[in-house]
Design a protein around this motif. Structure first.
Motif, mmCIF file in Angstrom:
data_model
loop_
_atom_site.group_PDB
_atom_site.id
_atom_site.type_symbol
_atom_site.label_atom_id
_atom_site.label_comp_id
_atom_site.label_asym_id
_atom_site.label_seq_id
_atom_site.Cartn_x
_atom_site.Cartn_y
_atom_site.Cartn_z
ATOM 1 N N ALA A 1 0.833 -1.210 0.000
ATOM 2 C CA ALA A 1 0.000 0.000 0.000
ATOM 3 C C ALA A 1 0.864 1.256 0.000
ATOM 4 N N SER A 2 0.526 2.166 -0.879
ATOM 5 C CA SER A 2 1.152 3.487 -0.849
ATOM 6 C C SER A 2 0.439 4.320 0.208
ATOM 7 N N GLU A 3 0.994 5.474 0.513
ATOM 8 C CA GLU A 3 0.317 6.373 1.455
ATOM 9 C C GLU A 3 -1.047 6.783 0.900
ATOM 10 N N ALA A 4 -1.117 6.994 -0.426
ATOM 11 C CA ALA A 4 -2.406 7.342 -1.049
ATOM 12 C C ALA A 4 -3.394 6.183 -0.914
ATOM 13 N N ASP A 5 -2.908 4.948 -1.064
ATOM 14 C CA ASP A 5 -3.769 3.770 -0.879
ATOM 15 C C ASP A 5 -4.352 3.744 0.526
ATOM 16 N N LEU A 6 -3.518 4.009 1.516
ATOM 17 C CA LEU A 6 -3.973 3.949 2.897
ATOM 18 C C LEU A 6 -5.034 5.006 3.199
ATOM 19 N N ARG A 7 -4.951 6.151 2.538
ATOM 20 C CA ARG A 7 -5.913 7.240 2.759
ATOM 21 C C ARG A 7 -7.193 7.078 1.937
ATOM 22 N N ARG A 8 -7.168 6.182 0.952
ATOM 23 C CA ARG A 8 -8.314 5.991 0.053
ATOM 24 C C ARG A 8 -9.495 5.380 0.816
ATOM 25 N N PRO A 9 -10.726 5.809 0.467
ATOM 26 C CA PRO A 9 -11.909 5.193 1.083
ATOM 27 C C PRO A 9 -12.033 3.717 0.694
ATOM 28 N N THR A 10 -12.668 2.960 1.553
ATOM 29 C CA THR A 10 -12.924 1.543 1.280
ATOM 30 C C THR A 10 -14.247 1.405 0.546
ATOM 31 N N ASP A 11 -14.544 0.210 0.135
ATOM 32 C CA ASP A 11 -15.784 -0.085 -0.566
ATOM 33 C C ASP A 11 -16.792 -0.647 0.435
ATOM 34 N N GLY A 12 -17.777 0.152 0.807
ATOM 35 C CA GLY A 12 -18.832 -0.335 1.678
ATOM 36 C C GLY A 12 -18.670 0.010 3.149
ATOM 37 N N THR A 13 -17.641 0.781 3.515
ATOM 38 C CA THR A 13 -17.504 1.250 4.892
ATOM 39 C C THR A 13 -17.245 2.754 4.863
ATOM 40 N N ARG A 14 -17.258 3.368 6.033
ATOM 41 C CA ARG A 14 -16.931 4.795 6.131
ATOM 42 C C ARG A 14 -15.460 4.994 6.481
ATOM 43 N N THR B 1 -10.686 -14.843 11.440
ATOM 44 C CA THR B 1 -10.308 -15.087 10.047
ATOM 45 C C THR B 1 -11.498 -14.848 9.126
ATOM 46 N N ARG B 2 -12.677 -15.244 9.547
ATOM 47 C CA ARG B 2 -13.885 -14.955 8.752
ATOM 48 C C ARG B 2 -14.101 -13.445 8.657
ATOM 49 N N HIS B 3 -13.930 -12.766 9.769
ATOM 50 C CA HIS B 3 -14.055 -11.310 9.838
ATOM 51 C C HIS B 3 -13.021 -10.667 8.904
ATOM 52 N N PHE B 4 -11.785 -11.127 8.973
ATOM 53 C CA PHE B 4 -10.698 -10.617 8.143
ATOM 54 C C PHE B 4 -11.029 -10.789 6.661
ATOM 55 N N ASP B 5 -11.422 -11.998 6.275
ATOM 56 C CA ASP B 5 -11.698 -12.283 4.861
ATOM 57 C C ASP B 5 -12.853 -11.441 4.333
ATOM 58 N N PHE B 6 -13.871 -11.227 5.150
ATOM 59 C CA PHE B 6 -14.992 -10.382 4.748
ATOM 60 C C PHE B 6 -14.518 -8.962 4.455
ATOM 61 N N HIS B 7 -13.764 -8.397 5.388
ATOM 62 C CA HIS B 7 -13.317 -7.009 5.222
ATOM 63 C C HIS B 7 -12.223 -6.878 4.164
ATOM 64 N N ARG B 8 -11.480 -7.916 3.927
ATOM 65 C CA ARG B 8 -10.435 -7.866 2.885
ATOM 66 C C ARG B 8 -11.044 -7.479 1.540
ATOM 67 N N ARG B 9 -12.239 -7.961 1.286
ATOM 68 C CA ARG B 9 -12.927 -7.656 0.012
ATOM 69 C C ARG B 9 -13.359 -6.190 -0.077
ATOM 70 N N GLN B 10 -13.381 -5.488 1.054
ATOM 71 C CA GLN B 10 -13.785 -4.077 1.054
ATOM 72 C C GLN B 10 -12.620 -3.117 0.872
ATOM 73 N N LEU B 11 -11.409 -3.632 0.982
ATOM 74 C CA LEU B 11 -10.230 -2.781 0.815
ATOM 75 C C LEU B 11 -10.109 -2.348 -0.655
ATOM 76 N N THR B 12 -9.600 -1.152 -0.850
ATOM 77 C CA THR B 12 -9.383 -0.631 -2.213
ATOM 78 C C THR B 12 -7.902 -0.357 -2.452
ATOM 79 N N VAL B 13 -7.052 -1.074 -1.764
ATOM 80 C CA VAL B 13 -5.601 -0.921 -1.911
ATOM 81 C C VAL B 13 -5.204 -1.356 -3.316
ATOM 82 N N GLY B 14 -4.393 -0.528 -3.965
ATOM 83 C CA GLY B 14 -3.882 -0.876 -5.287
ATOM 84 C C GLY B 14 -4.845 -0.618 -6.430
ATOM 85 N N GLN B 15 -5.917 0.090 -6.167
ATOM 86 C CA GLN B 15 -6.888 0.350 -7.249
ATOM 87 C C GLN B 15 -6.721 1.729 -7.815
#
Length: 171
Positions: free
Chosen positions: A24-37, A157-171
């Motif tokens: 993750a770049s610094e810009a990636d870390l600051r980017r909004p996620t998909d489906g969360t605030r 791990t279930r919690h992690f995998d669910f939220h992993r799909r909401q990350l927008t890192v690298g997009q």
């Protein structure tokens, strides 16, 4: 419970967490996620926090899991009644915690927490893994009405995998 599979899943998420932080770049870390605030950085902390919570949840399990079912059910109902305050704390916590910890310390804490969970899981007796109690099902979609110690080890791990799909890192 298949302990080896649970260990492997925790290691998979540990590796994934580090890859996400490293890539993750610094810009990636600051980017909004998909489906969360949250931003990606804040959601990464929330994903880590899912693992941090297991130790205190295991303590509660050892207390309420030994009480008559009615006591645990009443406690779960009380917690469900407090869902709104829980949701506020659950949302606000990562806002500051991600900044305080930062990328490097989040990775270090994740390693430490996973190592501790590995040790605890290895030390659990089979009978202890079957201990169960009622949970506040409104707090998390992965909480079930009755969960066992074995379920708690699989939960983050279930919690992690669910939220992993909401990350927008690298997009």
């Amino acid at each position: 419970m298949n302990r080896q599979a649970t260990h492997e899943e925790m290691e998979r998420t540990r590796t994934t967490f580090h890859q996400l932080l490293d890539d993750a770049s610094e810009a990636d870390l600051r980017r909004p996620t998909d489906g969360t605030r949250w931003t990606n950085e804040q959601l990464l902390f929330h994903m880590l926090f899912g693992y941090i919570l297991i130790r205190p949840l295991l303590v509660l399990m050892r207390i309420f899991g030994r009480l008559p079912r009615g006591g645990g059910r009443a406690f779960a109902r009380l917690l469900d009644a407090g869902t709104r305050p829980f949701d506020v704390v659950n949302y606000l916590g990562p806002l500051g915690a991600a900044k305080v910890l930062g990328r490097r310390r989040m990775g270090t804490v994740f390693d430490r927490v996973i190592a501790g969970l590995h040790r605890r899981l290895d030390a659990e007796r089979e009978a202890d893994l079957a201990l169960g109690m009622h949970y506040p099902t409104r707090w998390d979609p992965f909480f079930r009405d009755v969960m066992t110690v074995a379920d708690l080890y699989r939960y983050p791990t279930r919690h992690f995998d669910f939220h992993r799909r909401q990350l927008t890192v690298g997009q």
